[in-house]
Design a protein around this motif. Structure first.
Motif, PDB file in Angstrom:
ATOM      1  N   ALA A   1      -0.664  77.203  52.855  1.00 53.32           N
ATOM      2  CA  ALA A   1      -0.403  78.625  52.620  1.00 53.32           C
ATOM      3  C   ALA A   1      -0.687  78.937  51.154  1.00 53.32           C
ATOM      4  CB  ALA A   1       1.036  78.973  52.969  1.00 53.32           C
TER       5      ALA A   1
ATOM      6  N   ASN B   1      -0.527  87.030  51.613  1.00 50.35           N
ATOM      7  CA  ASN B   1      -0.539  85.578  51.775  1.00 50.35           C
ATOM      8  C   ASN B   1      -1.509  85.188  52.877  1.00 50.35           C
ATOM      9  OD1 ASN B   1       2.866  84.427  51.049  1.00 50.35           O
ATOM     10  ND2 ASN B   1       1.431  85.586  49.814  1.00 50.35           N
TER      11      ASN B   1
ATOM     12  N   MET C   1      -0.711  72.126  57.463  1.00 47.61           N
ATOM     13  CA  MET C   1      -0.839  73.557  57.177  1.00 47.61           C
ATOM     14  C   MET C   1      -0.978  73.769  55.682  1.00 47.61           C
ATOM     15  SD  MET C   1       2.061  75.213  59.687  1.00 47.61           S
ATOM     16  CE  MET C   1       1.350  76.849  59.599  1.00 47.61           C
TER      17      MET C   1
ATOM     18  N   THR D   1       7.341  69.857  53.099  1.00 52.93           N
ATOM     19  CA  THR D   1       6.515  70.842  52.424  1.00 52.93           C
ATOM     20  C   THR D   1       6.457  70.515  50.936  1.00 52.93           C
ATOM     21  OG1 THR D   1       8.340  72.363  51.958  1.00 52.93           O
ATOM     22  CG2 THR D   1       7.214  72.613  54.069  1.00 52.93           C
TER      23      THR D   1
ATOM     24  N   ILE E   1      -2.511  81.897  55.492  1.00 49.28           N
ATOM     25  CA  ILE E   1      -1.980  80.657  56.064  1.00 49.28           C
ATOM     26  C   ILE E   1      -3.011  80.090  57.029  1.00 49.28           C
ATOM     27  CG2 ILE E   1      -0.058  79.587  57.303  1.00 49.28           C
ATOM     28  CD1 ILE E   1       1.561  82.154  56.683  1.00 49.28           C
TER      29      ILE E   1
ATOM     30  N   GLN F   1       5.220  72.670  47.367  1.00 49.23           N
ATOM     31  CA  GLN F   1       4.697  73.910  46.810  1.00 49.23           C
ATOM     32  C   GLN F   1       4.402  73.728  45.323  1.00 49.23           C
ATOM     33  OE1 GLN F   1       7.287  77.264  47.178  1.00 49.23           O
ATOM     34  NE2 GLN F   1       5.868  78.680  46.180  1.00 49.23           N
TER      35      GLN F   1
ATOM     36  N   SER G   1      -3.900  76.524  59.685  1.00 51.31           N
ATOM     37  CA  SER G   1      -3.350  75.335  60.330  1.00 51.31           C
ATOM     38  C   SER G   1      -4.375  74.742  61.288  1.00 51.31           C
ATOM     39  CB  SER G   1      -2.061  75.670  61.090  1.00 51.31           C
ATOM     40  OG  SER G   1      -2.322  76.596  62.134  1.00 51.31           O
TER      41      SER G   1
ATOM     42  N   SER H   1       5.089  76.703  57.457  1.00 53.40           N
ATOM     43  CA  SER H   1       4.885  76.077  56.163  1.00 53.40           C
ATOM     44  C   SER H   1       5.766  76.826  55.175  1.00 53.40           C
ATOM     45  CB  SER H   1       3.420  76.151  55.763  1.00 53.40           C
ATOM     46  OG  SER H   1       3.030  77.482  55.591  1.00 53.40           O
TER      47      SER H   1
ATOM     48  N   HIS I   1      -3.697  87.327  62.798  1.00 58.03           N
ATOM     49  CA  HIS I   1      -4.235  85.971  62.848  1.00 58.03           C
ATOM     50  C   HIS I   1      -5.411  85.883  63.812  1.00 58.03           C
ATOM     51  CE1 HIS I   1      -1.831  85.455  66.590  1.00 58.03           C
ATOM     52  NE2 HIS I   1      -2.799  84.593  66.891  1.00 58.03           N
TER      53      HIS I   1
ATOM     54  N   ASN J   1       1.445  90.729  60.123  1.00 57.89           N
ATOM     55  CA  ASN J   1       0.752  89.449  60.134  1.00 57.89           C
ATOM     56  C   ASN J   1      -0.377  89.531  61.157  1.00 57.89           C
ATOM     57  OD1 ASN J   1       0.150  86.650  61.204  1.00 57.89           O
ATOM     58  ND2 ASN J   1       1.555  86.102  59.556  1.00 57.89           N
TER      59      ASN J   1
ATOM     60  N   LYS K   1      -0.751  87.567  55.987  1.00 58.19           N
ATOM     61  CA  LYS K   1       0.516  88.300  56.021  1.00 58.19           C
ATOM     62  C   LYS K   1       0.552  89.290  54.856  1.00 58.19           C
ATOM     63  CE  LYS K   1       4.392  86.090  56.847  1.00 58.19           C
ATOM     64  NZ  LYS K   1       5.605  85.262  56.619  1.00 58.19           N
TER      65      LYS K   1
ATOM     66  N   GLN L   1       7.489  79.830  55.637  1.00 57.86           N
ATOM     67  CA  GLN L   1       6.706  80.897  56.247  1.00 57.86           C
ATOM     68  C   GLN L   1       6.455  80.589  57.711  1.00 57.86           C
ATOM     69  OE1 GLN L   1       3.856  83.353  54.805  1.00 57.86           O
ATOM     70  NE2 GLN L   1       3.838  82.628  52.699  1.00 57.86           N
TER      71      GLN L   1
END
Length: 306
Positions: free
Chosen positions: A76, A84, A74, A300, A86, A302, A88, A21, A135, A133, A115, A24
């Motif tokens: 973010a 950050n 996704m 995307t 994220i 933003q 999904s 995304s 997850h 990162n 992240k 990223q």
């Protein structure tokens, strides 16, 4: 038993690592500012007509071409300029051009990642970078994991920790490398006996832990509106067994894959608004995997939320 049931799918982790995304990915150096949110919708198509049974590459006319399609929304968000988040949730469809087994479709795994930007230090004609990162992912539907290659995923929880190092030159050229350890749990299957380097009487299978490596050389142009990268990725399970002749692939298999690829992303505006991306990956080596060709496209958007 027909040969085609010895095929195995590309690991779900590999599929997810192909996604992104707003510039990223799990392995890059990009961070969004505090209060910025980006939504993304990505379509991915992956197919193969050859696979590795263990380390032996073979063809199979019974199944023809295996195809896996993914639609991934996704989101973010920049908690701060240093952190950050994220998330999904992919929808996957699998099918084959030959044979009699039906493909599967449905929601796969919910993934949430954080992240953290630890270091950006000017060194010479560029910045030295280090990020991490972390997850967590878990199945979001009751799909059949023990139905490879048609299964939607491995059917097990996963926790990953990745270190990202890089050097971004002032002229826009970026060199980057990342390494991750992926811990996987167990998946429940619809049988109480299977073979995994020996007889096992259980309805649970251990999905092997893995190492994931990624490297890239990239270039940012037009005031950071255009991003281009050449990439390399490898995923290697630390344990597991090989697909046995005249037997099914299964979540315990030791999967290995190496891919080369290219990535392009364009932002209509340099900071916010609409953007588009496209990528291509080619599997060059593997073990208990399909020799897949993959491409993806996405949009995307933003915006500043707070």
């Amino acid at each position: 038993m027909k040969i085609f049931i010895r095929l195995t799918a590309i690991a779900a982790t590999t599929i997810c690592l192909s996604m992104a995304s707003y510039a990223q990915t799990p392995w890059d150096e990009v961070m969004m500012g505090k209060g910025e949110i980006c939504t993304a919708l990505i379509y991915e198509h992956s197919s193969w007509d050859q696979y590795w049974e263990g380390t032996y590459l073979r063809e199979n006319a019974n199944i023809g071409t295996f195809t896996r399609q993914t639609i991934m929304p996704m989101i973010a968000m920049g908690i701060s300029k240093k952190i950050n988040i994220i998330a999904s949730l992919p929808y996957i469809n699998t099918k084959a051009s030959g044979g009699t087994q039906a493909g599967q479709s449905g929601i796969q795994d919910l993934s949430i990642a954080a992240k953290v930007d630890w270091l950006q230090k000017q060194v010479g004609k560029g910045k030295l970078l280090f990020l991490t990162n972390a997850h967590f992912s878990t199945p979001a539907s009751n799909y059949l994991s023990d139905y490879m290659p048609f299964s939607l995923g491995a059917g097990a929880p996963e926790i990953g920790l990745r270190g990202i190092g890089g050097y971004k030159m002032d002229n826009g050229i970026v060199f980057r490398a990342a390494a991750a350890y992926l811990w996987r749990g167990q998946t429940e299957v619809e049988r109480d006996y299977y073979y995994d380097n020996g007889s096992v009487y259980s309805t649970f299978m251990n999905v092997p832990n893995a190492l994931n490596l990624h490297a890239a050389v990239g270039y940012w142009a037009f005031d950071n509106r255009l991003r281009m990268e050449a990439t390399f990725m490898s995923l290697n399970c630390l344990t597991g067994d090989d697909i046995r002749s005249y037997n099914r692939p299964q979540p315990t298999n030791k999967m290995e894959v190496s891919q080369v690829g290219a990535w392009v992303q364009y932002f209509i505006k340099s900071d916010r608004g609409l953007g588009a991306l496209a990528y291509f990956n080619q599997t060059v080596s593997g073990r208990n995997m399909g020799k897949a060709t993959t491409f993806g496209i996405g949009l995307t958007y933003q915006f500043k939320a707070f």
